[in-house]
Design an enzyme around this catalytic site. Sequence first.
Site, mmCIF file in Angstrom:
data_model
loop_
_atom_site.group_PDB
_atom_site.id
_atom_site.type_symbol
_atom_site.label_atom_id
_atom_site.label_comp_id
_atom_site.label_asym_id
_atom_site.label_seq_id
_atom_site.Cartn_x
_atom_site.Cartn_y
_atom_site.Cartn_z
ATOM 1 N N ASP A 292 0.851 -1.195 0.000
ATOM 2 C CA ASP A 292 0.000 0.000 0.000
ATOM 3 C C ASP A 292 0.889 1.249 0.000
ATOM 4 O O ASP A 292 1.815 1.356 0.819
ATOM 5 C CB ASP A 292 -0.871 -0.057 1.280
ATOM 6 C CG ASP A 292 -1.926 1.024 1.344
ATOM 7 O OD1 ASP A 292 -2.383 1.475 0.276
ATOM 8 O OD2 ASP A 292 -2.312 1.394 2.479
ATOM 9 N N GLY B 187 -11.344 4.538 3.034
ATOM 10 C CA GLY B 187 -12.717 4.011 3.075
ATOM 11 C C GLY B 187 -13.380 4.116 4.441
ATOM 12 O O GLY B 187 -14.611 4.112 4.530
ATOM 13 N N SER B 188 -12.578 4.236 5.507
ATOM 14 C CA SER B 188 -13.154 4.273 6.865
ATOM 15 C C SER B 188 -13.898 5.575 7.110
ATOM 16 O O SER B 188 -13.331 6.650 6.914
ATOM 17 C CB SER B 188 -12.044 4.188 7.914
ATOM 18 O OG SER B 188 -11.284 3.037 7.727
ATOM 19 N N HIS C 292 -9.413 5.096 -1.634
ATOM 20 C CA HIS C 292 -8.629 5.061 -0.389
ATOM 21 C C HIS C 292 -9.449 5.748 0.699
ATOM 22 O O HIS C 292 -10.430 6.424 0.411
ATOM 23 C CB HIS C 292 -7.291 5.790 -0.590
ATOM 24 C CG HIS C 292 -6.286 4.944 -1.299
ATOM 25 N ND1 HIS C 292 -5.153 4.470 -0.681
ATOM 26 C CD2 HIS C 292 -6.247 4.462 -2.554
ATOM 27 C CE1 HIS C 292 -4.469 3.736 -1.537
ATOM 28 N NE2 HIS C 292 -5.101 3.716 -2.692
ATOM 29 N N ILE D 233 -9.414 -0.024 3.574
ATOM 30 C CA ILE D 233 -9.874 0.171 4.958
ATOM 31 C C ILE D 233 -8.737 -0.121 5.933
ATOM 32 O O ILE D 233 -8.158 -1.213 5.907
ATOM 33 C CB ILE D 233 -11.042 -0.787 5.293
ATOM 34 C CG1 ILE D 233 -12.217 -0.617 4.332
ATOM 35 C CG2 ILE D 233 -11.456 -0.682 6.758
ATOM 36 C CD1 ILE D 233 -13.134 0.550 4.604
ATOM 37 N N HIS E 289 -7.566 9.849 4.367
ATOM 38 C CA HIS E 289 -7.145 8.762 5.270
ATOM 39 C C HIS E 289 -7.476 9.150 6.706
ATOM 40 O O HIS E 289 -7.332 10.309 7.080
ATOM 41 C CB HIS E 289 -5.627 8.548 5.190
ATOM 42 C CG HIS E 289 -5.188 7.853 3.940
ATOM 43 N ND1 HIS E 289 -4.132 8.302 3.177
ATOM 44 C CD2 HIS E 289 -5.628 6.734 3.332
ATOM 45 C CE1 HIS E 289 -3.956 7.480 2.153
ATOM 46 N NE2 HIS E 289 -4.854 6.525 2.218
HETATM 47 P P1 13P Z 1 -8.393 4.545 6.228
HETATM 48 O O1 13P Z 1 -7.372 4.325 7.289
HETATM 49 O O2 13P Z 1 -8.972 5.901 6.271
HETATM 50 O O3 13P Z 1 -9.407 3.461 6.187
HETATM 51 O O4 13P Z 1 -7.624 4.464 4.822
HETATM 52 C C1 13P Z 1 -6.970 3.289 4.471
HETATM 53 C C2 13P Z 1 -6.271 3.444 3.189
HETATM 54 O O5 13P Z 1 -6.710 4.131 2.289
HETATM 55 C C3 13P Z 1 -5.025 2.712 3.005
HETATM 56 O O6 13P Z 1 -4.368 3.073 1.840
#
Ligand code: 13P
Length: 288
Positions: A86, A210-211, A208, A231, A179
């Site tokens: 990632d 997603g949370s 990206h 996530i 993020h």
């Molecule tokens: P979050 O931590 O906001 O879920 O983002 C994860 C992400 O996009 C990892 O690349």
Amino acid sequence: MSVFVNGNAIFNAARQGHYAVGAFNTNNLEWTRAILKAAQETNTPVLIQVSMGAAKYMGDYKLVKKLVEEEMRVMNITVPVIMHLDHGNYEAAKECIEAGYSSVMFDGHDLPFEENLEKTAEIVKLAHAKGISVEAEVGSIGGEEDGIVGEGELASVEEAKQIAALGVDYLACGIGNIHGPYPENWKGLHFDRLQEIADAIDTPLVLHGGSGIPQEQIEKAIKMGISKVNINTENQLAFAAATRKYIEAGKDQEGKGYDPRKLLAPGSEAIVDTVKEIIGWLGTPEVK
Ligand code: 13P
């Protein structure tokens, strides 16, 4: 023979079928096991990804790959698993290609666009020679993750077209996503820009941060062309809340409640539940 599959067929099928596949960050052994468990129990493919910072925390890229591989063996995991880097820089992407990851992200968003294009092309060539998928990024994701700070600028359609033309397998585009937790005054995803990009290219698109995005927005974005949803924070929050509850209830002081195998169990189960819930939101179909 690698136990991992690359992301090409999985994400192309997702884009065509208007669903998404979850990309969950691992941070340690518990995270790895919980993500695999949720994928197996829902009988759906999954992408396990590691950031540069998390890989450093755990040891190195090889160790993370071995951890996932060996957990798949002992847990009898039969669903397809994609092992992904990632937000890698150029060196990290090359290292993971060497280490046998089945997918890498080269994140050149902070480079001048020409250089992002040039380096992405090099990574695509190296990765594709080994059957490894590549994710690239245009625009940027707001917020901060492991020292990488994104200003959150919107992806340009022209740049998305140029990067897609390099043959990248999936493309992360900045569409107002961030993020980490979303601030109160967040304006939501930029669906107009997502539509323009989705109309211009067939490449599966990546969301990206997603949370914390409301379920309806995630579902709408998936209908428009988002095929991979990342996530991390959601699992971190779930793990922390369950662990806090355990300690606040004094359970670590009852018997051998301090044993990490007991202390970390509620948090681990909370990750399993969170991952399963998100898989449901994404509409990922079961493996046949
Ligand atoms: P979050 O931590 O906001 O879920 O983002 C994860 C992400 O996009 C990892 O690349």
